[in-house]
Design a protein around this motif. Structure first.
Motif, short mmCIF file in Angstrom:
data_model
loop_
_atom_site.label_atom_id
_atom_site.label_comp_id
_atom_site.label_asym_id
_atom_site.label_seq_id
_atom_site.Cartn_x
_atom_site.Cartn_y
_atom_site.Cartn_z
N ASN A 22 -4.82 5.64 -5.20
CA ASN A 22 -4.32 5.63 -4.04
C ASN A 22 -4.88 6.67 -3.57
O ASN A 22 -4.63 7.99 -4.03
N LYS A 24 -2.31 8.27 -1.60
CA LYS A 24 -1.46 9.22 -1.87
C LYS A 24 -1.81 10.43 -3.28
O LYS A 24 -0.99 10.88 -2.92
N LYS A 25 -2.01 10.22 -3.75
CA LYS A 25 -2.22 10.26 -5.03
C LYS A 25 -3.14 11.69 -5.60
O LYS A 25 -3.15 12.87 -6.23
N ARG A 28 -2.37 14.65 -3.14
CA ARG A 28 -1.39 15.52 -3.42
C ARG A 28 -2.36 16.18 -4.80
O ARG A 28 -2.05 17.42 -5.07
N ASN A 321 -6.38 1.61 3.51
CA ASN A 321 -6.41 3.34 3.00
C ASN A 321 -6.21 4.29 3.87
O ASN A 321 -5.82 5.48 3.71
N THR A 324 -3.24 4.73 5.91
CA THR A 324 -2.73 5.63 4.67
C THR A 324 -2.44 6.83 4.00
O THR A 324 -1.22 7.29 4.47
N TYR A 328 0.79 9.29 4.91
CA TYR A 328 1.06 10.18 3.98
C TYR A 328 0.50 11.69 4.11
O TYR A 328 1.85 12.24 3.85
N SER A 329 -0.07 11.72 4.87
CA SER A 329 -0.68 13.63 5.19
C SER A 329 0.69 14.51 5.70
O SER A 329 0.57 15.13 5.22
N LEU A 332 3.86 14.86 4.33
CA LEU A 332 3.75 15.42 3.33
C LEU A 332 3.79 16.63 4.45
O LEU A 332 4.81 17.72 4.03
#
Length: 486
Positions: A22, A24-25, A28, A321, A324, A328-329, A332
């Protein structure tokens, strides 16, 4: 506690599962240690200045003249590290362990060659370089400090590249531990060597070299002796390949050049500031930009994590991915930037007091506070540009990342600063707004460029095997699979 073979394999598999699972995980999990590492690096640099300041203005000035050359070396190390991270992560994503191992060995061999060449060149030309820079009365001290630091240049570059190898397989915590060891050891050794041993500015240099050497030795111990990493460093796995070198340098050289471009921008802005507001305007910008640099660390840390995650996804042809990881980066980074921006805006008067605590500089406080309140807008758009550049580096498109940096820093920020300061007659405040407006245009363009490129990849991908010959070095070696959780 010593781990048995099965535990080591399990730990390795979990790290690989993280960066290939994933996005996103993974981002993080990887970003926080990156951010901490960068904060430690800032503390590491600050320690030298604080302790050397006690030796007088000439000693502090000596560090100032060495800093530009030092930052070029850091830029080269970070560039090679980014090149290694990108290629190794792509090989991991393509499930080509031998290719990843070969890329890691190539990167270390290249590090030794580059470091040796730079060491000889800098040590021979250092007095002349410092003279041209106007070192003056501090020349001898600068040469004394520089000869020691650049004599140990191999450790500065090696630690960056070796950390890049660890980051490529998701092992960011140990990269952080190595940086922590460097920062703490340097801070402890500085006063001992400088004052207790009476070595003066040379003591600060030796503290830097020794702490960097310990960091390099620690990482090499993990890679060569402990051998609990996914990457295996053995000459038996080495197969000289020009395409591997080209791929590493294809990311590494442009990434290093970006440091030079940003230095050129700093020179341009300083010239405009001197013309519009004199040296006081430069002082305000210099002091305020230190705060801005700290505020940008989360975005840089997230972008660095994205190189690993997007690189693995790109190598596996999981372009969704990659998309994503980009989006997502950015989300965040912008979320953190909004909080940082609000904090800075509210407490700008208090923050400015840190740089204007003496009677000679107290009058600068209102201007520094105003600068910071304008720069709050810059915080929010920076993650778009940093992340877009990181994604292109992850895909091996280092030249594209460099072009975007040139467009942002030179074509937009410097031009907007000139227009606002002179054409619109806003003066030094025009430079501030030029940074915001130019940065916004450059960062938004970079993000759109990255989005468009990835969308094209997803549209054109039809399942054919990768045309990138780097991924074909040796057969695939897969680790035990671990169930992925979204």
């Amino acid at each position: 506690m010593k781990l048995d073979k099965s535990q080591k394999e399990d730990n390795i598999a979990k790290r690989i599962s993280l960066i290939t699972g994933n996005p996103k995980k993974a981002i993080r999990s990887l970003a926080l240690p990156m951010i901490i590492s960068m904060l430690l690096m800032m503390a590491y640099n600050l320690a030298d200045s604080i302790w050397v300041a006690g030796l007088g203005s000439n000693a502090l000035a000596a560090l100032g003249f060495i800093t530009p050359v030092f930052m070029i070396i850091v830029g080269i190390g970070n560039g090679l590290g980014a090149g290694a991270t990108s290629l190794i992560a792509r090989c991991i994503g393509a499930e080509n362990k031998k290719g990843a191992d070969n890329a890691a060995i190539h990167s270390l061999i290249m590090t030794i060659i580059v470091a040796a060449a730079l060491t000889v060149a800098i040590l021979i030309s250092l007095p002349s370089i410092l003279t041209v820079m106007g070192a003056g009365e501090s020349l001898n001290l600068a040469v004394q400090y520089g000869q020691i630091v650049f004599g140990g240049l191999i450790f500065l570059i090696l630690s960056s590249v070796a950390s890049g190898i660890l980051r490529a397989e998701g092992d960011v915590k140990r990269a952080m531990y190595a940086m922590a060891a460097t920062a703490i050891l340097n801070t402890v050794l500085d006063p001992i060597f400088i004052y207790s041993f009476g070595m003066g500015v040379a003591g600060a240099a030796w503290a830097t070299v020794i702490s960097s050497g310990v960091s390099s030795a620690l990482i090499l111990y993990w890679l060569l002796l402990k051998r609990d990493t996914y990457i295996s460093l053995s000459l038996d796995d080495f197969k000289a390949n020009f395409k591997v070198i080209k791929d590493i340098l294809g990311v590494g050289m442009p990434a290093s050049a970006e440091f030079l471009i940003m230095s050129i921008l700093g020179i341009i802005l300083n010239i405009i500031l001197v013309i519009t507001g004199g040296t006081d305007a430069v002082a305000v910008y210099t002091a305020g930009w230190r705060v801005v640099s700290i505020a940008m660390i989360p975005a840089i840390g997230i972008g660095t994590a994205a190189i690993t995650v997007a690189g693995a996804a790109y190598g596996a042809k999981k372009y969704e991915n990659v998309s994503t990881a980009l989006n997502y980066s950015v989300k965040l980074g912008v979320s953190i930037a909004v909080v940082t921006s609000i904090f800075t805006y509210v407490f700008a008067p208090n923050i400015s007091g840190i740089f204007a605590y003496s009677s000679q500089s107290a009058f600068l406080a209102p201007s520094i506070a105003s600068f910071l309140q304008v720069m709050c807008l810059f915080y929010v758009i920076v993650p778009l540009g940093i992340t877009a550049s990181s994604i292109f580096q992850a895909m091996g498109k280092g030249t594209t990342s460099l072009v975007l940096t040139i467009i942002r820093e030179v074509a937009f920020i410097s031009v907007f600063a000139y227009l606002f300061a002179f054409v619109l007659g806003i003066g030094e405040h025009g430079v501030w707004w030029g940074i915001v407006a130019g940065g916004a245009c450059g960062c938004i363009l970079a993000y759109i460029w990255a989005r468009t490129y990835i969308d094209r990849l997803k549209k054109n991908y039809s399942g054919e095997k990768s045309s990138d010959t780097v991924f074909k070095l040796g057969s695939s070696t897969k680790l035990p699979s671990i169930p992925q959780k979204d």
